[in-house]
Scaffold this active site. Structure first.
Site, PDB file in Angstrom:
ATOM      1  N   GLU A 113       2.872  38.535 -11.758  1.00  0.00           N
ATOM      2  CA  GLU A 113       1.937  38.933 -10.700  1.00  0.00           C
ATOM      3  C   GLU A 113       1.208  40.205 -11.133  1.00  0.00           C
ATOM      4  O   GLU A 113       1.826  41.163 -11.564  1.00  0.00           O
ATOM      5  CB  GLU A 113       2.722  39.154  -9.388  1.00  0.00           C
ATOM      6  CG  GLU A 113       1.988  39.914  -8.307  1.00  0.00           C
ATOM      7  CD  GLU A 113       0.668  39.287  -7.852  1.00  0.00           C
ATOM      8  OE1 GLU A 113       0.599  38.061  -7.658  1.00  0.00           O
ATOM      9  OE2 GLU A 113      -0.316  40.050  -7.706  1.00  0.00           O
ATOM     10  N   GLN A 114      -0.114  40.187 -10.953  1.00  0.00           N
ATOM     11  CA  GLN A 114      -0.904  41.331 -11.415  1.00  0.00           C
ATOM     12  C   GLN A 114      -0.647  42.606 -10.597  1.00  0.00           C
ATOM     13  O   GLN A 114      -0.697  43.711 -11.138  1.00  0.00           O
ATOM     14  CB  GLN A 114      -2.393  41.000 -11.367  1.00  0.00           C
ATOM     15  CG  GLN A 114      -2.936  40.757  -9.960  1.00  0.00           C
ATOM     16  CD  GLN A 114      -4.432  40.468  -9.942  1.00  0.00           C
ATOM     17  OE1 GLN A 114      -5.071  40.420 -10.988  1.00  0.00           O
ATOM     18  NE2 GLN A 114      -4.983  40.280  -8.766  1.00  0.00           N
ATOM     19  N   ARG A 132       1.922  36.587   7.707  1.00  0.00           N
ATOM     20  CA  ARG A 132       1.900  36.189   6.292  1.00  0.00           C
ATOM     21  C   ARG A 132       2.912  36.983   5.469  1.00  0.00           C
ATOM     22  O   ARG A 132       3.521  36.451   4.545  1.00  0.00           O
ATOM     23  CB  ARG A 132       0.493  36.374   5.718  1.00  0.00           C
ATOM     24  CG  ARG A 132      -0.553  35.575   6.451  1.00  0.00           C
ATOM     25  CD  ARG A 132      -1.920  35.881   5.901  1.00  0.00           C
ATOM     26  NE  ARG A 132      -2.068  35.274   4.615  1.00  0.00           N
ATOM     27  CZ  ARG A 132      -2.699  34.117   4.397  1.00  0.00           C
ATOM     28  NH1 ARG A 132      -3.256  33.472   5.391  1.00  0.00           N
ATOM     29  NH2 ARG A 132      -2.796  33.625   3.208  1.00  0.00           N
ATOM     30  N   TYR A 168      -3.206  33.340  18.116  1.00  0.00           N
ATOM     31  CA  TYR A 168      -1.845  32.816  18.325  1.00  0.00           C
ATOM     32  C   TYR A 168      -0.826  33.917  18.082  1.00  0.00           C
ATOM     33  O   TYR A 168      -1.128  34.914  17.422  1.00  0.00           O
ATOM     34  CB  TYR A 168      -1.577  31.600  17.425  1.00  0.00           C
ATOM     35  CG  TYR A 168      -1.852  31.763  15.941  1.00  0.00           C
ATOM     36  CD1 TYR A 168      -0.918  32.348  15.087  1.00  0.00           C
ATOM     37  CD2 TYR A 168      -3.045  31.310  15.374  1.00  0.00           C
ATOM     38  CE1 TYR A 168      -1.154  32.469  13.726  1.00  0.00           C
ATOM     39  CE2 TYR A 168      -3.299  31.431  14.009  1.00  0.00           C
ATOM     40  CZ  TYR A 168      -2.348  32.012  13.195  1.00  0.00           C
ATOM     41  OH  TYR A 168      -2.593  32.140  11.836  1.00  0.00           O
ATOM     42  N   ASP A 228      -5.062  27.928  -4.327  1.00  0.00           N
ATOM     43  CA  ASP A 228      -6.477  28.317  -4.284  1.00  0.00           C
ATOM     44  C   ASP A 228      -7.110  28.348  -5.672  1.00  0.00           C
ATOM     45  O   ASP A 228      -8.330  28.307  -5.797  1.00  0.00           O
ATOM     46  CB  ASP A 228      -6.634  29.700  -3.635  1.00  0.00           C
ATOM     47  CG  ASP A 228      -6.670  29.631  -2.112  1.00  0.00           C
ATOM     48  OD1 ASP A 228      -6.363  28.556  -1.564  1.00  0.00           O
ATOM     49  OD2 ASP A 228      -6.996  30.653  -1.477  1.00  0.00           O
TER      50      ASP A 228
END
Ligand code: FAD
Length: 397
Positions: free
Chosen positions: A34-35, A108, A214, A292
């Protein structure tokens, strides 16, 4: 005994971490690069639909999801001015009955932290920005900005919409601005207590914009997303602190509930929404793409991350079937690409459908929704929510 295949995963987002977890559970030797200096997610909510929760439950996360997530009673689509119900799809016990797994609304960061907790720390290498790779036919060598290198049997580019792996694999091509921006943020639920918001995902649809809200984090926070058509995006950054007054102005004349939620917001961030046309291929040799990096989509079906989670399960199943890595990656692409492309197209089409100006087309849309056979109705969504991506079926010709 043969050594397990080694897999390098570029990117430690929801897609990359789910992939790591899934491959580790199947016995592969996995490392995530991971960067960023630490794993993190934006302060916003995410819908985890049954096609994704099925996979996360299978990976042993059911208790944590149930503890951190909120199980909404419905997707409730409403008209922008008078709040009239256009379509209300029950979600709680009904989706479990129909598809076997729950629908969660989550923060998230809670989802990412849960995934990260299950991947051994020594397998996640933060501060490792992949700058290039070379596929030598029998192995892939990786180069990182910090000067380190690695050798793997398989490289998975889960490095998001700006994917470095994608660019080297398939050539440069810029994602395009979709003409839509999203303001996102979280509001303490107690600040909105007077509204008595039901435990539902509410989607307010109106001319040139829509608004979603929500609960997340066991009901302590209300997540909102304000999606607004906008012709141009001139700033360099794709994510900026947003001016909440601009968002409020954009919803002038909307239902008081929407205005009250926006009125309670102290901080918001603005996203320019970009996408790409579906790719013709995701895999070349020992390298493939996921999430993505290969199928960014507008959030109008709430399926971007869910599809990355599906990718992880399908990739694992394909790699587990054969030691022929290029064949496994081609098979992964063949089963995943048509489905993800279909969702990309549906998401893009919903940008038009959800934002219709009042008039004959909007009336026709509302009449169709009233038949309860569109959008998130159990009938219309069954092909998305009922899918088990871990079971590989050859696509129909
Ligand atoms: C407003 C909005 C609402 C949404 N709502 C939903 C929803 O309700 N449900 C849903 O399923 N989806 C939703 N989505 C979509 C979802 O957010 C994305 O599809 C998902 O997060 C993509 O995950 P990913 O892991 O593929 O990519 P990312 O989350 O972008 O992760 C990529 C990671 O790779 C790292 N990286 C990048 N380049 C490199 C490199 N060269 N080397 C190493 N690391 C690198 C990045 O730092 C990052 O951590 C929404 C999106 C938006 C914008």
């Amino acid at each position: 005994m043969t050594e397990p295949l080694s897999v390098g995963v570029a990117g430690g987002g929801i897609g990359g971490l789910t992939t790591a977890l899934s491959l580790l559970a199947a016995g592969f030797d996995v490392h995530v690069y991971e960067q960023a200096r630490e794993l993190s997610e934006v302060g916003a909510g995410i819908q985890v639909s049954p096609n994704a929760s099925r996979i996360l439950h299978r990976l042993g996360l059911a208790d944590e999801l149930a503890g951190l997530g909120v199980r909404p009673f419905a997707w409730h689509q409403r008209r922008w001015d008078d709040g009239r119900t256009l379509l209300r799809t029950p979600l709680a016990d009904e989706v479990v009955a129909a598809f076997g797994f729950p629908h969660y609304q989550m923060h998230r960061a809670d989802l990412l932290t849960t995934l990260a907790r299950h991947v051994p720390a020594e397998r996640v290498h933060v501060g490792h920005r992949l700058t290039g790779f070379a596929d030598h036919g029998d192995r892939v060598s990786l180069a990182f900005e910090n000067g380190e290198t690695a050798e793997v049997d398989v490289l998975v580019g889960a490095d998001g919409i700006h994917s470095t792996v994608r660019e080297q694999l398939l050539g440069p091509e810029s994602p395009h601005f979709t003409g839509c921006v999203a303001y996102r943020g979280l509001v303490p639920a107690e600040r909105l207590a007077a509204l008595g918001l039901p435990v539902e995902a509410q989607v307010w649809m109106g001319p040139g914009r829509h608004f979603v809200h929500y609960y997340v984090q066991s009901g302590r926070l209300v997540n909102f997303v304000a999606l607004i058509d906008q012709d141009t995006w001139t700033r360099e950054s794709w994510t900026d602190p947003g001016n909440i007054d601009d968002a409020r102005a954009a919803y002038e004349g909307w239902h008081p509930q929407v205005l009250d939620i926006l009125g309670s917001v102290e901080e918001t961030f603005i996203w320019a929404l970009f996408d790409r046309l579906p790719l013709e291929r995701w895999s070349v040799g020992r390298v493939t793409l996921l999430g993505d990096a290969c199928h960014p989509m507008l959030p109008f079906m709430a399926q971007g991350a869910a599809q990355a989670i599906e990718d992880a399960a399908a990739l694992t199943a394909c790699l587990a079937e054969t030691t022929d890595v290029p064949a496994a990656l081609e098979r992964y692409e063949a089963v995943r690409l048509p489905r993800a492309s279909r969702l990309q197209a549906m998401s893009a089409n919903n940008k038009i459908r959800f934002h219709l100006p009042d008039g004959p087309e909007q009336e026709a849309r509302d009449a169709e929704m009233a038949t309860r056979s569109t959008d998130w109705s159990i009938r219309a969504i069954a092909w998305v929510y009922g899918h088990d991506a871990g079971v590989i079926e050859d696509p129909q010709d």
